[in-house]
Motif scaffolding. Sequence first.
Motif, PDB file in Angstrom:
ATOM      1  N   VAL A  42       0.805  -1.122   0.046  1.00 44.14           N
ATOM      2  CA  VAL A  42      -0.083   0.018  -0.073  1.00 44.14           C
ATOM      3  C   VAL A  42       0.710   1.243  -0.183  1.00 44.14           C
ATOM      4  O   VAL A  42       0.544   1.994  -0.751  1.00 44.14           O
ATOM      5  N   VAL A  43       2.057   1.286   0.646  1.00 39.17           N
ATOM      6  CA  VAL A  43       2.633   2.529   1.045  1.00 39.17           C
ATOM      7  C   VAL A  43       3.510   2.712  -0.259  1.00 39.17           C
ATOM      8  O   VAL A  43       3.916   3.750  -0.717  1.00 39.17           O
ATOM      9  N   ILE A  44       4.093   1.815  -1.009  1.00 39.41           N
ATOM     10  CA  ILE A  44       4.684   1.707  -2.443  1.00 39.41           C
ATOM     11  C   ILE A  44       3.683   1.899  -3.274  1.00 39.41           C
ATOM     12  O   ILE A  44       4.076   2.598  -4.493  1.00 39.41           O
ATOM     13  N   ILE A  48       3.232   4.759  -6.693  1.00 35.18           N
ATOM     14  CA  ILE A  48       3.313   4.258  -8.153  1.00 35.18           C
ATOM     15  C   ILE A  48       2.019   4.658  -9.046  1.00 35.18           C
ATOM     16  O   ILE A  48       2.118   4.906 -10.146  1.00 35.18           O
ATOM     17  N   VAL A  49       1.007   4.381  -8.233  1.00 33.88           N
ATOM     18  CA  VAL A  49      -0.162   4.452  -9.208  1.00 33.88           C
ATOM     19  C   VAL A  49      -0.592   5.841  -9.361  1.00 33.88           C
ATOM     20  O   VAL A  49      -0.843   6.320 -10.471  1.00 33.88           O
ATOM     21  N   ALA A  50      -0.272   6.778  -8.266  1.00 35.09           N
ATOM     22  CA  ALA A  50      -0.276   8.158  -8.614  1.00 35.09           C
ATOM     23  C   ALA A  50       0.663   8.811  -9.910  1.00 35.09           C
ATOM     24  O   ALA A  50       0.406   9.481 -10.721  1.00 35.09           O
ATOM     25  N   LEU A  51       1.852   8.144  -9.833  1.00 33.68           N
ATOM     26  CA  LEU A  51       2.913   8.324 -10.950  1.00 33.68           C
ATOM     27  C   LEU A  51       2.307   8.078 -12.616  1.00 33.68           C
ATOM     28  O   LEU A  51       2.548   8.767 -13.208  1.00 33.68           O
ATOM     29  N   MET A  53      -0.637   7.542 -13.160  1.00 33.82           N
ATOM     30  CA  MET A  53      -1.628   8.503 -13.503  1.00 33.82           C
ATOM     31  C   MET A  53      -1.346  10.022 -14.057  1.00 33.82           C
ATOM     32  O   MET A  53      -1.719  10.448 -15.221  1.00 33.82           O
ATOM     33  N   GLN A  54      -0.158  10.550 -13.323  1.00 35.46           N
ATOM     34  CA  GLN A  54       0.387  11.748 -13.782  1.00 35.46           C
ATOM     35  C   GLN A  54       1.061  11.621 -15.233  1.00 35.46           C
ATOM     36  O   GLN A  54       0.625  12.231 -16.138  1.00 35.46           O
ATOM     37  N   PHE A  55       1.737  10.408 -15.506  1.00 37.49           N
ATOM     38  CA  PHE A  55       2.301  10.177 -16.726  1.00 37.49           C
ATOM     39  C   PHE A  55       1.156  10.061 -17.861  1.00 37.49           C
ATOM     40  O   PHE A  55       1.341  10.506 -19.030  1.00 37.49           O
ATOM     41  N   GLY A  56       0.000   9.432 -17.510  1.00 36.65           N
ATOM     42  CA  GLY A  56      -0.953   9.283 -18.423  1.00 36.65           C
ATOM     43  C   GLY A  56      -1.585  10.346 -18.906  1.00 36.65           C
ATOM     44  O   GLY A  56      -1.743  10.848 -20.103  1.00 36.65           O
ATOM     45  N   TRP A  57      -1.754  11.259 -17.882  1.00 34.24           N
ATOM     46  CA  TRP A  57      -2.469  12.672 -18.058  1.00 34.24           C
ATOM     47  C   TRP A  57      -1.322  13.532 -18.947  1.00 34.24           C
ATOM     48  O   TRP A  57      -2.022  14.222 -19.820  1.00 34.24           O
ATOM     49  N   SER A  58      -0.106  13.554 -18.639  1.00 36.93           N
ATOM     50  CA  SER A  58       0.637  14.232 -19.621  1.00 36.93           C
ATOM     51  C   SER A  58       0.660  13.881 -20.785  1.00 36.93           C
ATOM     52  O   SER A  58       0.748  14.599 -21.836  1.00 36.93           O
ATOM     53  N   ARG A  59       0.529  12.429 -21.318  1.00 42.67           N
ATOM     54  CA  ARG A  59       0.310  12.009 -22.548  1.00 42.67           C
ATOM     55  C   ARG A  59      -1.113  12.472 -23.309  1.00 42.67           C
ATOM     56  O   ARG A  59      -0.936  12.531 -24.405  1.00 42.67           O
ATOM     57  N   VAL A  60      -2.195  12.331 -22.641  1.00 40.09           N
ATOM     58  CA  VAL A  60      -3.313  12.752 -23.225  1.00 40.09           C
ATOM     59  C   VAL A  60      -3.994  14.286 -22.958  1.00 40.09           C
ATOM     60  O   VAL A  60      -4.676  14.663 -23.612  1.00 40.09           O
ATOM     61  N   ARG A  61      -3.016  14.825 -22.380  1.00 40.19           N
ATOM     62  CA  ARG A  61      -3.472  16.137 -22.155  1.00 40.19           C
ATOM     63  C   ARG A  61      -3.689  17.112 -23.485  1.00 40.19           C
ATOM     64  O   ARG A  61      -4.550  17.974 -23.635  1.00 40.19           O
ATOM     65  N   ARG A  62      -2.699  17.011 -24.261  1.00 45.66           N
ATOM     66  CA  ARG A  62      -2.926  17.917 -25.427  1.00 45.66           C
ATOM     67  C   ARG A  62      -4.203  17.566 -26.141  1.00 45.66           C
ATOM     68  O   ARG A  62      -4.877  18.296 -26.804  1.00 45.66           O
ATOM     69  N   GLY A  63      -4.468  16.296 -26.390  1.00 40.42           N
ATOM     70  CA  GLY A  63      -5.863  15.904 -27.051  1.00 40.42           C
ATOM     71  C   GLY A  63      -6.886  16.547 -26.246  1.00 40.42           C
ATOM     72  O   GLY A  63      -7.802  16.747 -26.999  1.00 40.42           O
ATOM     73  N   VAL A  64      -7.047  16.432 -24.979  1.00 43.14           N
ATOM     74  CA  VAL A  64      -8.144  16.832 -24.292  1.00 43.14           C
ATOM     75  C   VAL A  64      -8.106  18.285 -24.294  1.00 43.14           C
ATOM     76  O   VAL A  64      -9.149  19.123 -24.540  1.00 43.14           O
ATOM     77  N   GLU A  65      -7.047  19.033 -24.455  1.00 40.83           N
ATOM     78  CA  GLU A  65      -7.106  20.440 -24.713  1.00 40.83           C
ATOM     79  C   GLU A  65      -7.632  20.772 -26.150  1.00 40.83           C
ATOM     80  O   GLU A  65      -8.538  21.806 -26.179  1.00 40.83           O
TER      81      GLU A  65
END
Length: 102
Positions: A42-44, A48-51, A53-65
């Motif tokens: 849980v602690v690790i 890792i899941v947050a990272l 999700m952040q990587f995924g958002w950085s990949r799709v952000r341009r398309g969302v914009e």
Amino acid sequence: MPFHPYGSYLGLAFLALVVLGIVIQGWQSSPDFWGKTDFIAVVIGVPIVALIMQFGWSRVRRGVEEHTGGHLGPKWPIIDRNGRIHAQSTKAADREPTGDRE
């Protein structure tokens, strides 16, 4: 805001200490090995899941914009230190003064 910006830094440091205390307490409270490995997962795992999700958002952000017309910014007006109201935009280069409060 009182104590700006040092009050925010102090609050963030206090939050980090509280989370560290919770982690240490959780580790010490489990007497068996499997309980500790579940705790470690849980602690690790959560960061890792947050990272991921952040990587995924950085990949799709341009398309969302592109699909939203660039409306990812705040819904309220942006006001600078001089009281001027700026256009709403997520990019600092796109912000232009739209009015004056004088």
